[in-house]
Design a protein around this motif. Sequence first.
Motif, short mmCIF file in Angstrom:
data_model
loop_
_atom_site.label_atom_id
_atom_site.label_comp_id
_atom_site.label_asym_id
_atom_site.label_seq_id
_atom_site.Cartn_x
_atom_site.Cartn_y
_atom_site.Cartn_z
N ALA A 1 0.81 -1.22 0.00
CA ALA A 1 0.00 0.00 0.00
C ALA A 1 0.85 1.27 0.00
O ALA A 1 0.54 2.24 -0.71
CB ALA A 1 -0.92 0.01 1.21
N TYR A 2 1.91 1.29 0.83
CA TYR A 2 2.75 2.50 0.93
C TYR A 2 4.11 2.13 1.52
O TYR A 2 4.34 2.26 2.72
CB TYR A 2 2.06 3.57 1.79
CG TYR A 2 2.72 4.93 1.63
CD1 TYR A 2 2.52 5.67 0.47
CD2 TYR A 2 3.56 5.44 2.62
CE1 TYR A 2 3.14 6.89 0.30
CE2 TYR A 2 4.16 6.68 2.46
CZ TYR A 2 3.96 7.40 1.29
OH TYR A 2 4.58 8.62 1.12
N PRO A 3 5.03 1.65 0.67
CA PRO A 3 6.33 1.17 1.16
C PRO A 3 7.22 2.26 1.73
O PRO A 3 8.20 1.96 2.41
CB PRO A 3 6.96 0.53 -0.08
CG PRO A 3 6.26 1.12 -1.25
CD PRO A 3 4.87 1.42 -0.78
N GLN A 4 6.89 3.55 1.49
CA GLN A 4 7.70 4.65 2.01
C GLN A 4 7.30 5.08 3.42
O GLN A 4 7.62 6.18 3.86
CB GLN A 4 7.60 5.88 1.07
CG GLN A 4 7.90 5.60 -0.38
CD GLN A 4 6.67 5.20 -1.19
OE1 GLN A 4 5.64 4.83 -0.64
NE2 GLN A 4 6.79 5.27 -2.51
N ARG A 5 6.62 4.19 4.14
CA ARG A 5 6.09 4.54 5.46
C ARG A 5 7.12 5.17 6.38
O ARG A 5 6.91 6.26 6.92
CB ARG A 5 5.53 3.28 6.12
CG ARG A 5 5.00 3.50 7.53
CD ARG A 5 4.75 2.16 8.22
NE ARG A 5 5.99 1.45 8.51
CZ ARG A 5 6.06 0.17 8.87
NH1 ARG A 5 4.95 -0.54 8.97
NH2 ARG A 5 7.22 -0.39 9.11
N ASP A 6 8.24 4.49 6.60
CA ASP A 6 9.20 4.94 7.61
C ASP A 6 9.81 6.29 7.24
O ASP A 6 9.99 7.15 8.11
CB ASP A 6 10.29 3.89 7.82
CG ASP A 6 9.73 2.62 8.46
OD1 ASP A 6 8.62 2.68 9.03
OD2 ASP A 6 10.40 1.57 8.39
#
Length: 560
Positions: free
Chosen positions: A93-98
């Motif tokens: 869904a959104y791998p750039q979370r961190d």
Amino acid sequence: MKNLSKLTLIIAGCAIATGISSCSNPQGNTNTHAKEISSSEDSLQHYVDERIGIYEKVKLSTNLNDLSATDRKILPLLIQAAQIMDELFWKQAYPQRDSLLSTIKDEKTKAFVWINYGPWDRLNGDKPFIAGIGAKPEGATFYPAGMTKEQLEKSDLKNKFNQYSVIQKDSTGKLVEIPYHVLFASELQNASSLLKQAALLTEDAGFKKYLNLRADALTSDDFTASDYAWLDMKTNNLDIIIGPIENYEDKLFNARASYESYVLVKDKVWSKRLAKYVAMLPQLQEGLPVAAKYKKEKPGIDSELNAYDVVYYAGDCNAGSKTIAVNLPNDEIIQQKKGTRRSQLKNAMKAKFDKILVPIAKELIDKDQQQYINFDAFFANVMFHEVAHGLGIKQTVTGKGFVKEALQEQYSWLEEGKADVLGLYMVTGLLKKGELEGDLKTFYTTYMAGILRSVRFGAASAHGKANMQCFNFFKENGAFVRNPNGTYKVDFTKFETAMNKLSSLIITLQGNGDKAAVAKVQKENAVISPELQKDLDKLTQKGIPVDIIFEQGVDVLGVK
């Protein structure tokens, strides 16, 4: 439990009223914070401050006294496996979370990112709530950025719509397919190992077989054998639904599946009450209010209808509106050959009824009809929604293959609409046959309140679209009237007539497999009118939550 422990800490400082209210500024100086952000960011901050209050926090627990010592040892293993699914869904869904979270100073905004699995508000049409974030990609991360539907359709890939793979570009720019079990090999191997550890412990033969087969399936993307084993389980006390299952996140083709998991504890008393209804599916199929060619299929009945307490949600099912009942597997061939298992998540259902549906009914249902709102009717309406997924038609009558393949991205919302209205059709039929207890008025009025609850999920949700279509169709056919004071009153006779007409319309649309016709219906009917929006806004002003979020895990359960 990485994400959930962080979310709990973030939310811990927020006051709980009817939902999660805004966290106060720790320094008590909002002007200082305002100077640090642009006017656009300030506007979005105000948006987050308001929207985070639409969720009510609920503790997920169950009575562990009914479980054996062995089952209590198995639960933590299942939860750990579920947490891996949660991380995998983030990557989808959104791998750039961190990296995103590291740039956010405001704790409420961080919490809202965790709730939504990204920077888009899932219950408000995927509206971005962080400055600089554009529209949510329709294909999530399943396809190369910017790829159009036409590009994939015209490509020479052999397996364009394999639900257990992603499409990427190689170093030459050529489209290639990468299976999930290759892309996420490390994480899936860890989850598989946890399921095999649980299988070694369990004393239930059916559950042991399922856990071992599902463990293997996670590392091969071949889920058929484990799906059959899951349907064969009869005496298990625990259950885990785990893997890439639903297609909601892929709004480009409705093809790719997202990772999720539910960890469940069976409620044996309620499950026993429900056992008889699945056997009635063939008779109910024959009575569907639609032309004969659309109801020739025989629904599978070798399956179970059970009630559970859910003790852990992870991944797709934890994003946006929280699922309160499950009908699986989705494989149409397995459904026709054997049937499905319908799992009613009773504790989550009761939380939504008490904290959301009852307050909505007090505001928007006619005063004289509020007496008809009750939990048993709500439970039955939701339960038969899931059973109704087994009714109707799976193969088009026009030679276009399975309905799902023919309708693609238009499939999910129409299928949810079918289940909604055919569930009500089943309730009506069973009441008339004396197979279900209660007053029809309670089921219809509670259903009406349920529509008003679900339309608040918004246009980005398949369930929201389905309920908006139902609301507008029922209104058009006089099934209810809106009183001058903004409350809704059900016309019980016209309600049944509208139910049958909508059932016929949806099954016909599915059977014809005409995607353009379905898209036209969605555009015209799956919309919220200004009048309805005004009524729904009253609910927000009254502080009535839209949905729930969970405090969950081994610490909440008291198991190690």
